[in-house]
Write a protein that holds these residues in place. Structure first.
Motif, PDB file in Angstrom:
ATOM      1  N   ALA A 168      -4.950  -1.278 -17.797  1.00  0.00           N
ATOM      2  CA  ALA A 168      -6.398  -1.316 -17.579  1.00  0.00           C
ATOM      3  C   ALA A 168      -7.010  -2.615 -18.100  1.00  0.00           C
ATOM      4  O   ALA A 168      -8.180  -2.898 -17.839  1.00  0.00           O
ATOM      5  CB  ALA A 168      -7.063  -0.118 -18.259  1.00  0.00           C
ATOM      6  N   THR A 169      -6.230  -3.403 -18.836  1.00  0.00           N
ATOM      7  CA  THR A 169      -6.725  -4.677 -19.354  1.00  0.00           C
ATOM      8  C   THR A 169      -7.065  -5.604 -18.193  1.00  0.00           C
ATOM      9  O   THR A 169      -6.221  -5.878 -17.329  1.00  0.00           O
ATOM     10  CB  THR A 169      -5.669  -5.344 -20.258  1.00  0.00           C
ATOM     11  N   ASP A 170      -8.321  -6.075 -18.185  1.00  0.00           N
ATOM     12  CA  ASP A 170      -8.746  -6.960 -17.095  1.00  0.00           C
ATOM     13  C   ASP A 170      -8.897  -8.391 -17.596  1.00  0.00           C
ATOM     14  O   ASP A 170      -8.597  -8.698 -18.757  1.00  0.00           O
ATOM     15  CB  ASP A 170     -10.055  -6.453 -16.476  1.00  0.00           C
ATOM     16  N   GLU A 171      -9.378  -9.261 -16.735  1.00  0.00           N
ATOM     17  CA  GLU A 171      -9.474 -10.672 -17.092  1.00  0.00           C
ATOM     18  C   GLU A 171     -10.505 -10.930 -18.190  1.00  0.00           C
ATOM     19  O   GLU A 171     -10.348 -11.867 -18.983  1.00  0.00           O
ATOM     20  CB  GLU A 171      -9.775 -11.519 -15.851  1.00  0.00           C
ATOM     21  N   ILE A 220      -3.728 -20.445 -21.147  1.00  0.00           N
ATOM     22  CA  ILE A 220      -3.394 -20.022 -19.779  1.00  0.00           C
ATOM     23  C   ILE A 220      -2.154 -20.760 -19.295  1.00  0.00           C
ATOM     24  O   ILE A 220      -1.244 -20.164 -18.699  1.00  0.00           O
ATOM     25  CB  ILE A 220      -4.583 -20.277 -18.817  1.00  0.00           C
ATOM     26  N   VAL A 221      -2.083 -22.060 -19.587  1.00  0.00           N
ATOM     27  CA  VAL A 221      -0.908 -22.849 -19.197  1.00  0.00           C
ATOM     28  C   VAL A 221       0.346 -22.306 -19.885  1.00  0.00           C
ATOM     29  O   VAL A 221       1.400 -22.162 -19.250  1.00  0.00           O
ATOM     30  CB  VAL A 221      -1.127 -24.338 -19.541  1.00  0.00           C
ATOM     31  N   THR A 248      -0.386 -10.944 -19.647  1.00  0.00           N
ATOM     32  CA  THR A 248      -1.056 -12.242 -19.614  1.00  0.00           C
ATOM     33  C   THR A 248      -1.719 -12.428 -18.251  1.00  0.00           C
ATOM     34  O   THR A 248      -1.571 -11.587 -17.353  1.00  0.00           O
ATOM     35  CB  THR A 248      -0.059 -13.369 -19.910  1.00  0.00           C
ATOM     36  N   LEU A 249      -2.430 -13.532 -18.077  1.00  0.00           N
ATOM     37  CA  LEU A 249      -3.260 -13.705 -16.876  1.00  0.00           C
ATOM     38  C   LEU A 249      -2.479 -13.588 -15.566  1.00  0.00           C
ATOM     39  O   LEU A 249      -2.946 -12.896 -14.647  1.00  0.00           O
ATOM     40  CB  LEU A 249      -4.004 -15.043 -16.951  1.00  0.00           C
ATOM     41  N   PRO A 250      -1.309 -14.213 -15.418  1.00  0.00           N
ATOM     42  CA  PRO A 250      -0.598 -14.049 -14.142  1.00  0.00           C
ATOM     43  C   PRO A 250      -0.299 -12.584 -13.812  1.00  0.00           C
ATOM     44  O   PRO A 250      -0.458 -12.146 -12.663  1.00  0.00           O
ATOM     45  CB  PRO A 250       0.695 -14.854 -14.354  1.00  0.00           C
ATOM     46  N   VAL A 251       0.127 -11.810 -14.823  1.00  0.00           N
ATOM     47  CA  VAL A 251       0.453 -10.406 -14.580  1.00  0.00           C
ATOM     48  C   VAL A 251      -0.819  -9.606 -14.286  1.00  0.00           C
ATOM     49  O   VAL A 251      -0.832  -8.747 -13.391  1.00  0.00           O
ATOM     50  CB  VAL A 251       1.212  -9.800 -15.778  1.00  0.00           C
ATOM     51  N   ILE A 252      -1.891  -9.878 -15.014  1.00  0.00           N
ATOM     52  CA  ILE A 252      -3.155  -9.171 -14.761  1.00  0.00           C
ATOM     53  C   ILE A 252      -3.602  -9.382 -13.318  1.00  0.00           C
ATOM     54  O   ILE A 252      -4.056  -8.449 -12.640  1.00  0.00           O
ATOM     55  CB  ILE A 252      -4.243  -9.646 -15.751  1.00  0.00           C
ATOM     56  N   ILE A 293       0.530 -16.943  -9.981  1.00  0.00           N
ATOM     57  CA  ILE A 293       0.713 -18.157 -10.770  1.00  0.00           C
ATOM     58  C   ILE A 293      -0.267 -19.232 -10.303  1.00  0.00           C
ATOM     59  O   ILE A 293      -0.921 -19.905 -11.112  1.00  0.00           O
ATOM     60  CB  ILE A 293       2.166 -18.676 -10.659  1.00  0.00           C
ATOM     61  N   ALA A 294      -0.395 -19.399  -9.000  1.00  0.00           N
ATOM     62  CA  ALA A 294      -1.310 -20.400  -8.451  1.00  0.00           C
ATOM     63  C   ALA A 294      -2.757 -20.089  -8.844  1.00  0.00           C
ATOM     64  O   ALA A 294      -3.539 -20.999  -9.173  1.00  0.00           O
ATOM     65  CB  ALA A 294      -1.172 -20.468  -6.934  1.00  0.00           C
ATOM     66  N   ALA A 295      -3.119 -18.805  -8.808  1.00  0.00           N
ATOM     67  CA  ALA A 295      -4.487 -18.420  -9.168  1.00  0.00           C
ATOM     68  C   ALA A 295      -4.761 -18.685 -10.649  1.00  0.00           C
ATOM     69  O   ALA A 295      -5.841 -19.156 -11.027  1.00  0.00           O
ATOM     70  CB  ALA A 295      -4.705 -16.942  -8.842  1.00  0.00           C
ATOM     71  N   ALA A 296      -3.771 -18.387 -11.499  1.00  0.00           N
ATOM     72  CA  ALA A 296      -3.921 -18.669 -12.928  1.00  0.00           C
ATOM     73  C   ALA A 296      -4.012 -20.178 -13.166  1.00  0.00           C
ATOM     74  O   ALA A 296      -4.790 -20.644 -14.011  1.00  0.00           O
ATOM     75  CB  ALA A 296      -2.748 -18.069 -13.707  1.00  0.00           C
TER      76      ALA A 296
END
Length: 335
Positions: A168-171, A220-221, A248-252, A293-296
């Motif tokens: 449920a963790t969002d950005e 993020i990198v 992390t952000l890519p997985v989210i 990955i590209a979006a992150a």
């Protein structure tokens, strides 16, 4: 190669290190002096393992650069830079215990070489040393900045404990974690350097914003590189975040687009921790399928650009250009 051509090929943090070499020598001497303990020799042993492991000293350099950029001529910025490095080292010692990590900067972690108790207690000692140093500057505003950052870092780490394995963790929650665990110290480093120099409120805000955005881009990198970086570059194993069940952000981003089968995969591997042979490769395939990955990467680039734009209020100075270049360099690792 002439001097101009040579400067173009040097990484921004290397140029910063050259420009700030005298200050950094004083900071390193201060670190070595203050991590000593005549009663508990394990303290300098454990601390030296991390402090002298070849880290770039990026955070203390940000403090020094901010102060020098704004014309500071005293020496208190060196105490603040050492403070920032002690806080950073303390958090690394604690993080490696929490994450049960075995490598840091390409070397065995302190908790692996000694034990968890030593890592936690030496981390506590370094936090105490950091507060002694910041008090010596005599600036209540600086004390407020760094004390708040220390609390925010701890809060971010605790938040990550519950958020990292919850689908449920969002950005928004991710950003809150990153602001705590990484960006808080970046922004405190630059803001305290500005305050000690007697800067205007606008300049202090500019350097705070720079550190905040740079820290977010940096994390993020790092999260992106975990799903495809070179071990030699990032100093840890590819897939560590996946094995440690960190959202992390890519997985989210991938979870937000997951179909039923993919969601079941993430529940099994991240929420329940039931990881099997080939799961990391499957996770990377899912990330690729959804362009996660590209979006992150796009978000990291946007934060780096925000860092660069924040410096418009600062005086024209070689250090300002180096900080601008540093923001670009941080995200260049994933281009």
């Amino acid at each position: 190669m002439d001097g101009v051509a040579e400067a173009k090929v040097k990484a921004p943090h290397d140029r910063l290190a050259e420009w700030l070499a005298e200050d950094m020598a004083a900071v390193n001497a201060l670190i070595r002096a203050r991590m000593a303990s005549k009663h508990a020799p394990r303290i300098p042993e454990v601390t030296a393992h991390l402090v002298e492991a070849g880290g770039k000293r990026l955070r203390p350099m940000l403090t020094l650069a901010a102060a020098r950029l704004l014309g500071y001529r005293g020496s208190d910025h060196q105490k603040l830079a050492a403070t920032v490095e002690f806080i950073h080292t303390a958090t690394l010692l604690h993080d490696d215990v929490v994450d049960e990590s075995q490598r840091r900067r390409g070397r065995p972690t302190a908790n692996l070489l000694w034990d968890n108790k030593s890592s936690v207690l030496v981390g506590d000692y370094l936090f105490a040393r950091s507060f002694q140093l910041m008090v010596e500057t005599g600036s209540l505003r600086v004390l407020d900045i760094l004390a708040n950052a220390s609390a925010t870092i701890a809060e971010g780490e605790v938040l990550q404990l519950t958020a990292a394995q919850d689908l449920a963790t969002d950005e928004a929650i991710y950003l809150q974690v990153v602001r705590g665990k990484t960006a808080a110290l970046f922004s405190a480093a630059t803001e305290s350097g500005a305050v000690i120099s007697g800067a205007t409120d606008r300049q202090i805000k500019a350097l705070y914003d720079y550190g905040d955005a740079l820290g977010i881009a940096f994390q993020i990198v790092d999260d992106i590189l975990d799903y495809g970086g070179q071990d030699a570059v990032i100093g840890k194993n590819t897939g560590d975040d996946f094995r440690e069940r960190k959202l992390t952000l890519p997985v989210i981003k991938a979870v937000a687009k997951a179909d039923a089968g993919e969601r079941a995969f993430w529940i099994r591997t991240i929420e329940k921790g039931d990881q099997r042979e080939g799961d990391l490769e499957q996770a990377m395939a899912i990330l690729a399928r959804h362009g996660a990955i590209a979006a992150a990467r796009d978000e990291a680039l946007a934060w780096a650009e925000r860092a660069r734009q924040s410096m418009s209020a600062l005086p024209d100075h070689p250090l300002r250009q180096m900080l601008d270049d540093l923001a670009g360099y941080v995200v260049a690792r994933v281009l």
